[in-house]
Scaffold this motif. Structure first.
Motif, PDB file in Angstrom:
ATOM      1  N   TYR A   1      37.683  44.975  30.611  1.00  0.00           N
ATOM      2  CA  TYR A   1      37.654  44.835  32.254  1.00  0.00           C
ATOM      3  C   TYR A   1      38.771  44.258  32.070  1.00  0.00           C
ATOM      4  O   TYR A   1      38.970  44.182  33.847  1.00  0.00           O
ATOM      5  CB  TYR A   1      36.137  44.041  32.301  1.00  0.00           C
TER       6      TYR A   1
ATOM      7  N   GLY B   1      41.411  44.640  35.668  1.00  0.00           N
ATOM      8  CA  GLY B   1      41.983  43.729  36.343  1.00  0.00           C
ATOM      9  C   GLY B   1      44.023  44.129  36.587  1.00  0.00           C
ATOM     10  O   GLY B   1      44.555  43.878  37.342  1.00  0.00           O
TER      11      GLY B   1
ATOM     12  N   ALA C   1      46.298  44.437  39.536  1.00  0.00           N
ATOM     13  CA  ALA C   1      47.606  43.705  40.382  1.00  0.00           C
ATOM     14  C   ALA C   1      48.800  44.507  40.314  1.00  0.00           C
ATOM     15  O   ALA C   1      49.462  43.552  40.582  1.00  0.00           O
ATOM     16  CB  ALA C   1      47.422  42.436  39.244  1.00  0.00           C
TER      17      ALA C   1
ATOM     18  N   VAL D   1      32.726  40.094  34.782  1.00  0.00           N
ATOM     19  CA  VAL D   1      33.891  40.006  36.490  1.00  0.00           C
ATOM     20  C   VAL D   1      35.319  39.220  35.948  1.00  0.00           C
ATOM     21  O   VAL D   1      36.706  39.092  36.204  1.00  0.00           O
ATOM     22  CB  VAL D   1      32.888  39.513  37.716  1.00  0.00           C
ATOM     23  N   ILE D   2      34.797  38.065  35.289  1.00  0.00           N
ATOM     24  CA  ILE D   2      35.850  36.885  35.006  1.00  0.00           C
ATOM     25  C   ILE D   2      36.633  37.376  33.875  1.00  0.00           C
ATOM     26  O   ILE D   2      38.101  37.351  34.262  1.00  0.00           O
ATOM     27  CB  ILE D   2      34.916  35.702  34.374  1.00  0.00           C
TER      28      ILE D   2
ATOM     29  N   MET E   1      37.705  40.620  34.491  1.00  0.00           N
ATOM     30  CA  MET E   1      38.361  41.384  35.280  1.00  0.00           C
ATOM     31  C   MET E   1      39.553  40.091  35.943  1.00  0.00           C
ATOM     32  O   MET E   1      40.844  40.740  36.283  1.00  0.00           O
ATOM     33  CB  MET E   1      37.944  42.489  35.940  1.00  0.00           C
ATOM     34  N   LEU E   2      39.208  39.846  36.623  1.00  0.00           N
ATOM     35  CA  LEU E   2      39.743  38.401  36.945  1.00  0.00           C
ATOM     36  C   LEU E   2      40.715  38.198  36.419  1.00  0.00           C
ATOM     37  O   LEU E   2      42.220  37.396  36.618  1.00  0.00           O
ATOM     38  CB  LEU E   2      38.758  37.412  37.852  1.00  0.00           C
ATOM     39  N   PHE E   3      40.234  37.650  34.908  1.00  0.00           N
ATOM     40  CA  PHE E   3      41.434  36.853  33.942  1.00  0.00           C
ATOM     41  C   PHE E   3      42.366  37.997  34.234  1.00  0.00           C
ATOM     42  O   PHE E   3      44.098  38.103  34.553  1.00  0.00           O
ATOM     43  CB  PHE E   3      41.169  36.911  32.704  1.00  0.00           C
TER      44      PHE E   3
ATOM     45  N   THR F   1      43.524  40.073  36.469  1.00  0.00           N
ATOM     46  CA  THR F   1      44.255  40.069  37.653  1.00  0.00           C
ATOM     47  C   THR F   1      45.000  39.165  37.720  1.00  0.00           C
ATOM     48  O   THR F   1      46.767  39.004  38.151  1.00  0.00           O
ATOM     49  CB  THR F   1      43.564  40.349  38.536  1.00  0.00           C
ATOM     50  N   GLY F   2      44.816  38.009  37.586  1.00  0.00           N
ATOM     51  CA  GLY F   2      45.513  36.624  37.459  1.00  0.00           C
ATOM     52  C   GLY F   2      46.315  36.168  36.157  1.00  0.00           C
ATOM     53  O   GLY F   2      47.691  35.766  36.565  1.00  0.00           O
TER      54      GLY F   2
END
Length: 338
Positions: free
Chosen positions: A59, A63, A67, A321-322, A324-326, A328-329
């Protein structure tokens, strides 16, 4: 205007020569570690990597790929094709966005044709798949979606014993690995082009130190994202070398770019007219490839259409989801410097 903007062929930096040479090997190790670790860990019984590590890498990698498409490919493409060194005609139309869209739809059409062809073949063999392509059509190229990588062989054996249709499906997949190999090529193509231009830029950029540190982490994280996808491929023993070879190609691409940049830094200027056009077009096409792969093949199939996720608890979905967002960030943050 050409002299003021340094649009000519010269202009490569000559500082930190020893460190630039050392960066070839440092980035080779970092890229190789990120890409090869998931592939080798999945195959090794000695490492005994927990399931959670693979899930996190999968995951997190999704992300990273998304990105990379937006921040590290599409944004630079807009700048490169909007360079004041180019003819004013390049400013009359958003070519970077158009090329990314062309690339995205080209990949979609190829997958659509492959999916319909695969569906017809499976139907002829009496194999049923669901409406979202989670059978063995074209989307098998992106790995088994509802199987934990470590438990893959055990689950496959149990499924084959209890469900003859699964056994037939697995045999079709193993006997026809072309779809999976094409899927690897599509994912890796954009990443490799991006990595090559990163290496060229690092070799001649005057702001070497900051860029070098950022690219080490950039390549490691991007390698982790690619490697986690390669580790999930379900290929027969005859084609087990494909994920390893793909990971090695990724590992050597940026070092090759650095070495090439060092060799031509007397004449290569990343801000020149020719370099801006070539890099801008390639970044645009690569962005479209990774956008399609990241948003459709990874996010949609793993979150929206995945039977595993539809049955999972809210906590498990939130964790995915977290992660994946991590990813991406982190990659978006690295875009601040590179």
């Amino acid at each position: 205007m050409s002299d003021a903007l340094n649009c000519g062929q010269g202009g490569g930096a000559h500082s930190y020569t020893s460190l630039r040479i050392a960066s070839v090997f440092i980035i080779l190790v970092g890229s190789g570690t990120g890409a090869l670790f998931p592939v080798l860990a999945k195959r090794s019984s000695r490492l005994r990597v927990p399931d959670g590590v693979f899930n996190f890498a999968k995951y997190f990698g999704s992300g990273v790929i998304i990105a990379t498409a937006f921040i590290h490919l599409l944004s630079p493409a807009l700048s490169e094709l909007g360079s004041p060194c180019l003819s004013p005609a390049w400013s009359d139309y958003p070519y970077a966005l158009a090329l990314a869209m062309l690339s995205l739809f080209s990949i979609f059409i190829v997958e659509l044709v492959a999916f319909r062809w695969g569906t017809a073949k499976l139907s002829a063999l009496g194999v049923v798949h669901d409406a979202h392509g989670h059978g063995l059509g074209a989307h098998a190229a992106h790995g088994p979606e509802n199987v934990n990588p470590i438990q893959l062989s055990t689950n496959d054996s149990l499924s084959e014993k209890s469900d003859p249709e699964v056994a037939i499906s697995k045999k079709v997949q193993d006997d026809n690995p072309l779809a999976q190999i094409i899927g690897v090529f599509i994912l890796e193509f954009g990443v490799l082009l991006h990595s090559l231009f990163i290496g060229l830029t690092l070799a001649v950029d005057p702001d070497f130190k900051i860029l070098f540190v950022v690219i080490v982490f950039h390549q490691m994280f991007e390698g982790l994202g690619l490697g986690s996808r390669l580790a999930q491929l379900s290929l027969s023993a005859r084609y087990r070398y494909v994920p390893v070879v793909a990971a090695l190609f990724y590992a050597i691409t940026t070092p090759i770019g650095i070495a090439a940049g060092l060799g031509v830094r007397e004449t290569y200027n990343p801000g020149s007219t020719t370099a801006s056009i070539v890099s801008g077009v390639m970044d645009s096409l690569s962005a479209g490839i990774l956008l399609y792969t990241g948003l459709v093949e990874l996010l949609a199939h793993e979150f929206l259409f995945s039977k595993e996720m539809s049955r999972a608890s809210n906590g498990k979905v939130a964790y995915a989801v977290i992660c994946m967002l991590f990813g991406t960030g982190i990659m978006a943050l690295l875009g601040r410097w590179a």
